[in-house]
Each structure stands twice: as structure tokens, then as C-alpha cells.
Scaffold this active site. Structure first.
Site, PDB file in Angstrom:
ATOM      1  N   ASP A  64       0.815  -1.214   0.000  1.00 53.84           N
ATOM      2  CA  ASP A  64       0.000   0.000   0.000  1.00 53.84           C
ATOM      3  C   ASP A  64       0.849   1.265   0.000  1.00 53.84           C
ATOM      4  O   ASP A  64       2.063   1.215   0.201  1.00 53.84           O
ATOM      5  CB  ASP A  64      -0.978  -0.005   1.199  1.00 53.84           C
ATOM      6  CG  ASP A  64      -0.357  -0.563   2.476  1.00 53.84           C
ATOM      7  OD1 ASP A  64       0.883  -0.572   2.595  1.00 53.84           O
ATOM      8  OD2 ASP A  64      -1.108  -0.992   3.361  1.00 53.84           O
ATOM      9  N   ASN A 130      -7.989  -3.147  13.880  1.00 50.61           N
ATOM     10  CA  ASN A 130      -9.348  -3.501  13.439  1.00 50.61           C
ATOM     11  C   ASN A 130      -9.344  -4.715  12.503  1.00 50.61           C
ATOM     12  O   ASN A 130     -10.354  -5.037  11.902  1.00 50.61           O
ATOM     13  CB  ASN A 130     -10.021  -2.301  12.752  1.00 50.61           C
ATOM     14  CG  ASN A 130      -9.245  -1.826  11.515  1.00 50.61           C
ATOM     15  OD1 ASN A 130      -8.268  -2.450  11.113  1.00 50.61           O
ATOM     16  ND2 ASN A 130      -9.685  -0.731  10.924  1.00 50.61           N
ATOM     17  N   HIS A 132      -7.436  -4.997   9.792  1.00 55.12           N
ATOM     18  CA  HIS A 132      -7.089  -4.748   8.379  1.00 55.12           C
ATOM     19  C   HIS A 132      -5.788  -5.451   7.988  1.00 55.12           C
ATOM     20  O   HIS A 132      -4.882  -5.610   8.805  1.00 55.12           O
ATOM     21  CB  HIS A 132      -7.085  -3.252   8.030  1.00 55.12           C
ATOM     22  CG  HIS A 132      -5.964  -2.434   8.567  1.00 55.12           C
ATOM     23  ND1 HIS A 132      -6.117  -1.135   8.984  1.00 55.12           N
ATOM     24  CD2 HIS A 132      -4.646  -2.697   8.755  1.00 55.12           C
ATOM     25  CE1 HIS A 132      -4.958  -0.646   9.376  1.00 55.12           C
ATOM     26  NE2 HIS A 132      -4.052  -1.571   9.262  1.00 55.12           N
ATOM     27  N   GLU A 137      -9.900  -2.280   4.988  1.00 58.53           N
ATOM     28  CA  GLU A 137     -10.575  -2.045   6.255  1.00 58.53           C
ATOM     29  C   GLU A 137     -11.771  -3.000   6.399  1.00 58.53           C
ATOM     30  O   GLU A 137     -12.227  -3.590   5.415  1.00 58.53           O
ATOM     31  CB  GLU A 137     -11.055  -0.586   6.297  1.00 58.53           C
ATOM     32  CG  GLU A 137      -9.935   0.451   6.178  1.00 58.53           C
ATOM     33  CD  GLU A 137      -9.107   0.643   7.450  1.00 58.53           C
ATOM     34  OE1 GLU A 137      -8.942  -0.314   8.232  1.00 58.53           O
ATOM     35  OE2 GLU A 137      -8.608   1.773   7.649  1.00 58.53           O
TER      36      GLU A 137
HETATM   37  C1  F6R Z   1       1.463  -1.615   6.154  1.00 62.88           C
HETATM   38  C2  F6R Z   1       0.121  -2.189   6.192  1.00 62.88           C
HETATM   39  C3  F6R Z   1      -0.694  -2.239   7.432  1.00 62.88           C
HETATM   40  C4  F6R Z   1       0.095  -2.535   8.700  1.00 62.88           C
HETATM   41  C5  F6R Z   1      -0.825  -2.499   9.921  1.00 62.88           C
HETATM   42  C6  F6R Z   1      -0.068  -2.700  11.221  1.00 62.88           C
HETATM   43  O1  F6R Z   1       2.003  -1.668   4.846  1.00 62.88           O
HETATM   44  O2  F6R Z   1      -0.334  -2.604   5.180  1.00 62.88           O
HETATM   45  O3  F6R Z   1      -1.703  -3.193   7.267  1.00 62.88           O
HETATM   46  O4  F6R Z   1       0.709  -3.785   8.595  1.00 62.88           O
HETATM   47  O5  F6R Z   1      -1.487  -1.271   9.970  1.00 62.88           O
HETATM   48  O6  F6R Z   1       0.778  -1.612  11.439  1.00 62.88           O
HETATM   49  P1  F6R Z   1       1.821  -1.588  12.646  1.00 62.88           P
HETATM   50  O7  F6R Z   1       2.841  -2.629  12.336  1.00 62.88           O
HETATM   51  O8  F6R Z   1       2.406  -0.204  12.621  1.00 62.88           O
HETATM   52  O9  F6R Z   1       1.046  -1.910  13.879  1.00 62.88           O
END
Ligand code: F6R
Length: 234
Positions: A64, A130, A132, A137
Site C-alpha cells: 500500500d 481492526n 485490516h 478495512e
Molecule cells: C502496512 C500495512 C498495514 C500494517 C498495519 C499494522 O504496509 O499494510 O496493514 O501492517 O497497519 O501496522 P503496525 O505494524 O504499525 O502496527
């Protein structure tokens, strides 16, 4: 269907294991790697930087990218990847969505086409509080491909720690869809910290609901989950 769950008392051991898995997959011939950003991945990228792994014959795709951030912006995922990995361990080619693209639909299609031309041998995943995966989402269709998303308030809040204020967090992002992710041959999900417990335990319990995007993984045939959360504690 196999979902292998490995629980670790020590994060050091967890990330050493993650490095070992990536080395193994590469030694077995993987050439196309799906990568993730976020706090969870930083210790892994540190280990990769310090390792003797060589990605110069491989291709990477990131999950992303925020909309509206220039590649030089220190919170863009492009910048993050260069700092965390690419500057030290360059790939033959690295793809990320272009956060500054003028036509969002065309950009999502371009990225999805690239993905379809390069089958992912491996995909690294974190998980949001959540549930994701990438920026899919809750409520996202399990059939989704690369698309533009409006980030949910809980995601903006969780990511505000990387910005001066929550107002500075981009409200939209490009993300691989759930289907784009599930096409990867091997998926490695890393989930650390109590905040991830509820959503992770649903995955481990084999639930399958679009309310928790990560539960799409239960239908994949080669998922490895590494976590520092112990069974039955909270
Ligand atoms: C990042 C991504 C997100 C993160 C998720 C957890 O490229 O796609 O899905 O893996 O938000 O983020 P952290 O590791 O910061 O808790």
C-alpha cells in the site's frame, strides 16, 4: 489448508524466525516478494539489513501507499521502504503504488495489472487493530483487488503516532485487495502486542468474516503466523 501458528516469548526470537523463513523461501527459489510497512516490520527489516541476504535478483511489491504524499515525504511508504530496506538491500525492481497519481482508478488498475503479471511467491503482512491487512478495512470484499480506500478513524488514530498530528495523516491510500494478497503462494503474518489480540485470535479460531479482513487468510493454503501473544492470556 495450512495455517501454522508460532508463539514466541521473545520478540528477538520471533524476528530471527521471520528472517529464517524469508531466507528459506528465497533459497527455495522465490523471486517475487510482497512487502509491508509499519512498526511491526521495523525489527525484521533491521535483521534483513544485517543479514547476508541478496535481493538483487528479486522483485518487490508493497502492499500500500498513502495518497498525496510525495516519495520524498518521510511518512510515505516509498520513503520508509528505502530507509528500512532498499537503500541497503536493493531489489532488481521495486513497485509501490504512486500516491501522487492523477487518476486514482487508473493507478489502481495499473498496479493490479503489474501484480497479475508477477505472481507473488511470498507476502509479508502486518495486521491493524481492526483486523485490516494492507489497508483493507473491515467490510472490504474478500474478492477485492487493488483499489483506493478511505482510511477508518481507528487507522488514522493508530498511524497518527508517525505524524505531527492526526490531521496530517492522509485520509486515503492505495491498497492491494484481499484477492491480490491471497494469490501469494506463501503468506507470513506478524502480529505483536495486546492491541492485536482480539483480531488475531479470530483468525486463529478459524472465523471467516469480512468484518475482520485478516480472517480471509483462513482459506489460504500456506499461511505462517508469528506472534508474541500467548494462548489464553489477556
Ligand atoms: C502496512 C500495512 C498495514 C500494517 C498495519 C499494522 O504496509 O499494510 O496493514 O501492517 O497497519 O501496522 P503496525 O505494524 O504499525 O502496527
Amino acid at each position: 489448508m495450512t495455517m501454522q501458528i508460532e508463539r514466541f516469548e521473545s520478540k528477538e526470537v520471533l524476528y530471527t524466525r521471520a528472517l529464517e523463513i524469508i531466507k528459506q523461501v528465497k533459497a527455495q527459489g522465490a523471486t517475487t516478494f510482497g512487502l509491508a510497512t509499519g512498526g511491526t516490520m521495523e525489527p525484521l527489516y533491521e535483521k534483513l539489513r544485517q543479514s547476508d541476504i541478496d535481493f538483487s535478483d528479486a522483485i518487490s511489491f508493497n502492499l500500500d501507499e498513502y495518497v498525496g504524499l510525495d516519495v520524498q515525504h518521510d511518512q510515505s511508504y516509498n520513503y520508509y521502504m528505502h530507509k528500512q530496506l532498499f537503500d541497503c538491500k536493493p531489489f532488481k525492481m521495486s513497485y509501490l503504488p504512486n500516491g501522487l497519481a492523477e487518476n486514482a482508478e487508473a493507478e489502481a488498475n495499473r498496479y493490479e495489472q503489474l501484480l497479475q503479471q508477477h505472481e507473488l511467491d511470498f507476502q509479508l503482512l502486518g495486521i491493524g487493530v481492526n483486523g485490516h491487512i494492507a489497508f483493507n478495512e473491515p467490510g472490504t470484499s474478500f474478492a477485492s483487488e487493488t483499489h483506493l480506500v478511505d482510511l477508518q478513524p481507528s487507522t488514522l488514530e493508530a498511524n497518527a503516532r508517525f505524524f505531527d498530528s492526526i490531521e496530517d495523516v492522509p485520509k486515503q491510500a492505495y491498497t492491494m485487495g484481499i484477492q491480490s494478497i491471497l494469490r501469494a503462494k506463501v503468506i507470513l503474518l506478524i502480529a505483536t502486542g495486546e492491541k492485536k489480540r482480539a483480531v488475531l485470535e479470530q483468525v486463529i479460531a478459524g472465523e471467516y468474516t469480512e468484518n475482520n479482513p485478516a480472517t480471509a487468510l483462513v482459506k489460504h493454503n500456506n499461511v505462517i503466523i508469528l506472534t508474541d501473544l500467548q494462548e489464553g492470556e489477556n
